[in-house]
Design a protein around this motif. Sequence first.
Motif, short mmCIF file in Angstrom:
data_model
loop_
_atom_site.label_atom_id
_atom_site.label_comp_id
_atom_site.label_asym_id
_atom_site.label_seq_id
_atom_site.Cartn_x
_atom_site.Cartn_y
_atom_site.Cartn_z
N SER A 74 26.54 15.95 -23.30
CA SER A 74 27.16 17.10 -22.64
C SER A 74 26.86 17.10 -21.16
O SER A 74 25.81 16.61 -20.72
N LYS A 75 27.79 17.67 -20.38
CA LYS A 75 27.54 17.85 -18.95
C LYS A 75 28.14 19.18 -18.52
O LYS A 75 29.30 19.46 -18.77
N THR A 76 27.32 19.97 -17.87
CA THR A 76 27.79 21.24 -17.32
C THR A 76 27.72 21.16 -15.80
O THR A 76 26.69 20.78 -15.26
N PHE A 77 28.82 21.50 -15.13
CA PHE A 77 28.81 21.64 -13.68
C PHE A 77 28.93 23.11 -13.36
O PHE A 77 29.95 23.73 -13.63
N ALA A 78 27.88 23.68 -12.77
CA ALA A 78 27.90 25.09 -12.35
C ALA A 78 28.45 25.99 -13.46
O ALA A 78 29.34 26.80 -13.25
N GLY A 79 27.94 25.80 -14.69
CA GLY A 79 28.31 26.67 -15.79
C GLY A 79 29.57 26.24 -16.54
O GLY A 79 29.86 26.76 -17.62
N VAL A 130 31.93 18.12 -20.17
CA VAL A 130 31.89 17.33 -21.41
C VAL A 130 30.99 18.09 -22.37
O VAL A 130 29.91 18.54 -21.99
N GLU A 131 31.45 18.22 -23.62
CA GLU A 131 30.66 19.02 -24.54
C GLU A 131 30.42 18.28 -25.86
O GLU A 131 31.36 17.93 -26.57
N ALA A 132 29.16 18.02 -26.13
CA ALA A 132 28.71 17.48 -27.41
C ALA A 132 29.59 16.35 -27.93
O ALA A 132 30.16 16.43 -29.01
N VAL A 133 29.69 15.27 -27.15
CA VAL A 133 30.53 14.15 -27.58
C VAL A 133 29.68 13.15 -28.37
O VAL A 133 28.64 12.69 -27.91
N ASP A 134 30.14 12.84 -29.58
CA ASP A 134 29.55 11.76 -30.38
C ASP A 134 30.53 10.61 -30.38
O ASP A 134 31.67 10.77 -30.81
N LEU A 135 30.08 9.47 -29.90
CA LEU A 135 30.97 8.33 -29.81
C LEU A 135 30.29 7.16 -30.49
O LEU A 135 29.08 6.99 -30.37
N ASN A 192 44.42 14.85 -17.63
CA ASN A 192 43.54 14.95 -16.45
C ASN A 192 42.60 16.12 -16.59
O ASN A 192 42.98 17.19 -17.03
N GLY A 193 41.35 15.91 -16.21
CA GLY A 193 40.38 17.00 -16.30
C GLY A 193 39.78 17.12 -17.68
O GLY A 193 39.03 18.05 -17.95
N ALA A 194 40.10 16.19 -18.60
CA ALA A 194 39.55 16.26 -19.95
C ALA A 194 38.08 15.84 -19.97
O ALA A 194 37.40 16.07 -20.96
N GLY A 195 37.61 15.19 -18.89
CA GLY A 195 36.21 14.80 -18.83
C GLY A 195 35.97 13.33 -19.09
O GLY A 195 34.84 12.93 -19.33
#
Lengths: 240, 308, 310
Positions: free
Chosen positions: A9-14, A18-23, A37-40
């Motif tokens: 996961s990655k949070t930018f300023a809240g 990207v949220e909880a990706v299992d690959l 676009n912007g999907a992370g």
Amino acid sequence: MLLSTRGLSKTFAGLHAVEAVDLNIPEGEIRALIGPNGAGKTTLVGMISGRIAPSSGRVFFDGEDITRLPAHRRIRLGMAYTFQITSVFAGLSVAENVSLAARRRLRGKALQAEVDAALTRVGLQDRRTQDARDLAYGHQRLLEIAMGIVQRPRLLILDEPTQGLAEGEIAEFVNLVRDVSDRTTILLIEHNMRVVMDLAQRITVLSAGAVLAEGTPAEIHANADVQAAYLGRGSDAEAG
Amino acid sequence: MELGPYLVLATLEGAITAAVLALTAVGLSLVFGVMRVVNIAHGEFFMLGAVLAWWIAQSVAGHPAIGFALALIFAPLLVGALAVAADMTILKRLNYDPERTIVATIGLLYIIQQLTLMGYGPDARPVEAPFNTRLAIPWFERGAEGWQMIWPWGLGTTTYKLAVIGAAAMILCAVWALMTRSRIGLVMRATQADREMALAFGIPVERVYALVFGFGAALAALAAVLIVPIQQAHYLMGGDPLLLSFIVVIIGGLGSLPGTVLAAVLIGLSDGIISVFFSPTLAKIIATLLVALVLVFRPQGLFGGRRT
Amino acid sequence: MRAYAIHAGLLAILLALHFTLPAYHHGNLARVMVLASYAMGYNLLFGYTGLLSLGHALFFAAGMYGMGLGIQHLGLSPAPALLLGLASGAVVSGLLAALALRTSGVAFMIVTLMFAQAGYLTVLYFGEVTRGDEGFVIQQAQRVLWGVDLSAEGNRYIAALLLFGTCLMVSLWLVRSAFGRVLVAIRENEDRVRMLGYDVFAHKLAAMMISGGMAALAGAAYGLLFGYVGATFASVQYSIFPLLWVLLGGAGTVLGPFIGTLFMFYLIDLGSDLTTAYMLIAGVALVLLTLFAPQGVMGEVRRRFWRELP
């Protein structure tokens, strides 16, 4: 599994980029990562390659936890990364660009041979003495790819490699990737759906930072969620 | 003198340093904030202000206040005009590239300094203050008959010194009003926030840059005119204001005006008080190291918020 | 091989000049060669790695004082004193690198400037040991290295030439090595280098220590050959000089530092005959170079005549 992520996961300023990706990408596969676009996508790949520090979650490469390794150490483990925005050494010659990529593992005559082989493969052999900045845009993209393959990586991450390439060059590129893929696992971020459908063995669809679907090209093509969220919205060729 | 009165004196002297420093540093900060240019020649604009003040004051006959008043107006204007010319002939042609402009302003530093040496000479020269009444400061001490008021020898200040503090405060308020309330301030802030966007909105960015560079230099010159009746004008006097302004601007947060003023007050006051206890050289060593470490570990400054 | 031949050719010319030059220029050239060694050290960091330091006087002075104080206070003979100078330079540059390399661009310039300024002030502060601004003289008897009196004109020239030749050949070898090519790549595109698997920080650290070491060796040699150690050599001016020399001669060329030092030395030498304000020449040169010839002399040669010039 050659590459896997757990709850990345990655949070930018809240904001959740990207949220909880299992690959899970097994050795030898060509995996495409698609999404609007912007999907992370770039953020996710940035966390895998070590350019961006994750907010939480882990990255494993060949079973080893590499979450805390700096980027250059991951590359040494056998990853290679080609930049979305062309990022060659503009002031250096084409051959020197590729040599820099290869010199970490080779020296002398072996280096020379390997560089020549990579340049021949992407068709830039006769431009080897030119400065990279003097190359046409499409040729700079090919140079990026040559710098990727000359490292003989176990995992090659291609971030939108066909962006800005002409039709003929795209066909060449598809052949090239297929050619490389017999000894290299490939993670391909791509907008061009024809390239994706042509090359990928499996596709992961990212939407709003999370995995929306994953499957073979046929499954993804038939997936209603994907069509609603992504494919259905735009044209087939240039979705996103 | 005992420590108590000494500290009062140090604080007063420190307040003058702080006042002059705040003006000089705000000039440097504006230039960096709006143009992203680190002006190494800033101290030389300060020096030029002092030297021009001397030149104007000695060429006018009559009461010293007349000469000083003229210097107060014309020295900053002349220095500002010179800076505008330097911007248009040098910085603009470098496209405001950060590294190359630093090298160019180092060159400018030597050019201004050495030309002053050739024209004005190596001597330090005073400018007479327009008014200069001595004010003694009382001190309270417990003697044999309880608390009593005494007038320690050496504890005092002058009307001029107090006027410098007042004038600097007024000028800073004026700069603040200019930046936040006026149209030109809006234009400057817009240019600072996003150069490309400002260009797209039809703001003549290059003219704004020239103006800001001139204005920053004029502020340094103005500070120098204020201080020159207390210190003397000398061709090497630009070094210390440059170093101190750097310290202030970096600690206050690059490009932030309130932070700059706050840091100037802090550094100016502590400079006065620290020099009571340490040698000036040691104080400078500590200050330069502090600045370097702030830049390394907290580049947004001690008071600046995180920039996004 | 052609590159080595050309650079060796320069050394041969300098050796021939030893026998032919009149005394005044002979002495000047010895000075230029030592200062050019300093400039070559600077060039490794600025010209090849792309890190613009405004604080190299710190390294030059670390070498000079390491050597000078070693002789003056520890009673060392010249050889260990030179080594002490070199070691001080390496330590100081390593420490500064560890801090300053956390920043980049303008912040790196200011941080190096500030640390060098602190170093200069430290020399002044410990005036009892360093003799501050006044400096101290290294006596002739203390300048005899392996039986060779370095205060004699001829010996001094040969010693300067040896130092210069060593620095020149080391520079040449370094910039053509795999390590040197990574430095150039860092200058061109740091992020890309990292994503090719190179440890950028380690490379920069090494570059800064080699650069600082070379500057320190030049500083130590300068003090030993010309018999004087003083705080001026730690001042900002001596951080600006190598920048000026390298810009003039051509940043990122092996011969550039020598060409730049030679030209600027004589320009300032001529200027100081005319006026005390000789630094005016340095100022004008800096502005003109940044405006009109950022490539410098050898940069132009490379662009026009020989692209492979190292």
